[in-house]
Scaffold this motif. Sequence first.
Motif, mmCIF file in Angstrom:
data_model
loop_
_atom_site.group_PDB
_atom_site.id
_atom_site.type_symbol
_atom_site.label_atom_id
_atom_site.label_comp_id
_atom_site.label_asym_id
_atom_site.label_seq_id
_atom_site.Cartn_x
_atom_site.Cartn_y
_atom_site.Cartn_z
ATOM 1 N N SER A 121 0.817 -1.214 0.000
ATOM 2 C CA SER A 121 0.000 0.000 0.000
ATOM 3 C C SER A 121 0.853 1.269 0.000
ATOM 4 C CB SER A 121 -0.962 0.010 1.203
ATOM 5 O OG SER A 121 -0.268 0.097 2.431
ATOM 6 N N ARG A 122 2.168 1.108 0.088
ATOM 7 C CA ARG A 122 3.053 2.278 0.065
ATOM 8 C C ARG A 122 2.851 3.106 -1.200
ATOM 9 N NH1 ARG A 122 7.996 4.713 1.255
ATOM 10 N NH2 ARG A 122 9.195 5.270 -0.588
ATOM 11 N N ALA A 123 2.668 2.435 -2.321
ATOM 12 C CA ALA A 123 2.529 3.135 -3.590
ATOM 13 C C ALA A 123 1.248 3.955 -3.665
ATOM 14 C CB ALA A 123 2.569 2.134 -4.747
ATOM 15 N N THR A 124 0.308 3.694 -2.770
ATOM 16 C CA THR A 124 -0.975 4.413 -2.791
ATOM 17 C C THR A 124 -0.942 5.676 -1.940
ATOM 18 O OG1 THR A 124 -2.012 3.381 -0.836
ATOM 19 C CG2 THR A 124 -2.059 2.136 -2.897
ATOM 20 N N MET A 125 0.149 5.915 -1.227
ATOM 21 C CA MET A 125 0.226 7.031 -0.295
ATOM 22 C C MET A 125 0.445 8.368 -0.994
ATOM 23 S SD MET A 125 2.775 5.437 2.586
ATOM 24 C CE MET A 125 2.679 6.888 3.632
ATOM 25 N N VAL A 128 3.465 13.491 0.146
ATOM 26 C CA VAL A 128 3.851 14.195 1.368
ATOM 27 C C VAL A 128 3.959 13.219 2.534
ATOM 28 C CG1 VAL A 128 3.129 15.923 3.069
ATOM 29 C CG2 VAL A 128 2.829 16.376 0.623
ATOM 30 N N LEU A 129 2.972 12.339 2.654
ATOM 31 C CA LEU A 129 3.008 11.346 3.727
ATOM 32 C C LEU A 129 4.185 10.402 3.550
ATOM 33 C CD1 LEU A 129 -0.779 10.417 4.043
ATOM 34 C CD2 LEU A 129 0.594 11.701 5.694
ATOM 35 N N ARG A 130 4.428 9.991 2.322
ATOM 36 C CA ARG A 130 5.528 9.067 2.069
ATOM 37 C C ARG A 130 6.860 9.690 2.479
ATOM 38 N NH1 ARG A 130 5.227 8.630 -3.219
ATOM 39 N NH2 ARG A 130 3.420 7.263 -3.070
ATOM 40 N N TRP A 131 7.053 10.972 2.146
ATOM 41 C CA TRP A 131 8.293 11.650 2.516
ATOM 42 C C TRP A 131 8.425 11.729 4.039
ATOM 43 C CZ3 TRP A 131 9.852 15.589 5.566
ATOM 44 C CH2 TRP A 131 11.165 16.026 5.417
ATOM 45 N N ARG A 181 -6.415 4.167 -1.989
ATOM 46 C CA ARG A 181 -5.440 5.254 -1.984
ATOM 47 C C ARG A 181 -5.439 5.917 -0.612
ATOM 48 N NH1 ARG A 181 -2.168 8.678 -4.337
ATOM 49 N NH2 ARG A 181 -2.282 10.906 -3.904
ATOM 50 N N TYR A 182 -4.247 6.234 -0.092
ATOM 51 C CA TYR A 182 -4.080 6.879 1.205
ATOM 52 C C TYR A 182 -3.778 8.347 0.975
ATOM 53 C CZ TYR A 182 -2.098 7.566 5.953
ATOM 54 O OH TYR A 182 -1.825 8.002 7.230
#
Length: 216
Positions: A121-125, A128-131, A181-182
């Motif tokens: 699910s990382r790819a759906t973030m 900004v959240l991923r960073w 999507r997150y």
Amino acid sequence: MNLTVFGATGGVGRELTQQAVEANHHVRAVVRSSSAHRVPAGADAMVIDDLLDREAVAKAVHGADVVLSAIGLRRRNPNNPWSAVTSPIDLTSRFAQLLVDVLPREPARLILVSAAGVGDSRATMSGVLRWMFDHSNVGVAYADLEKMEAVLRQSSLDWLAVRPVTLSNGKRSGRVNLLDRYGLFAKISRADVAGWMLDQLSRPTFGSRTPMIAGA
């Protein structure tokens, strides 16, 4: 049903315990002796200070129809993503392995809290959240949750690792959506996460192993 709840005095765990008691389940609530919170009335408290104590965990899950866990890594300041992690950084994955080792293959069922953005699910973030997660101690917890899910995936248990988006406080609304999507502003209350987890008890088997959920 006979339920064992780990992390029963934390945010999601306390809601799990309270709502399960209100639904007339028999609840064994596992807590630390240092917890500042009491378990809700109607639950049986069991103190375990070391969640990697095989004998104690085996005793806690004995006779349970379903085991629920809201265990996660702690930070000194939970509201600060960069705050120091105070838990062992492999706690959730090692605890999951211990549960797999001590639970019988049948009829044990296991529901744990993971997080949106973990694993595939990382790819759906949101970017900004991923960073932020990649550059803060939230990422430490995410790395361990990914290992936790891998442990479960290799087991023969009937398991589910729910991935809630950003957690908030508030009453249970009963309105929960499955997401693909997150988004940056996606939220869900701890009460709704707990309620959704308990709703899964009525399912004969779990469907998606790692559903991502948000409030409506």
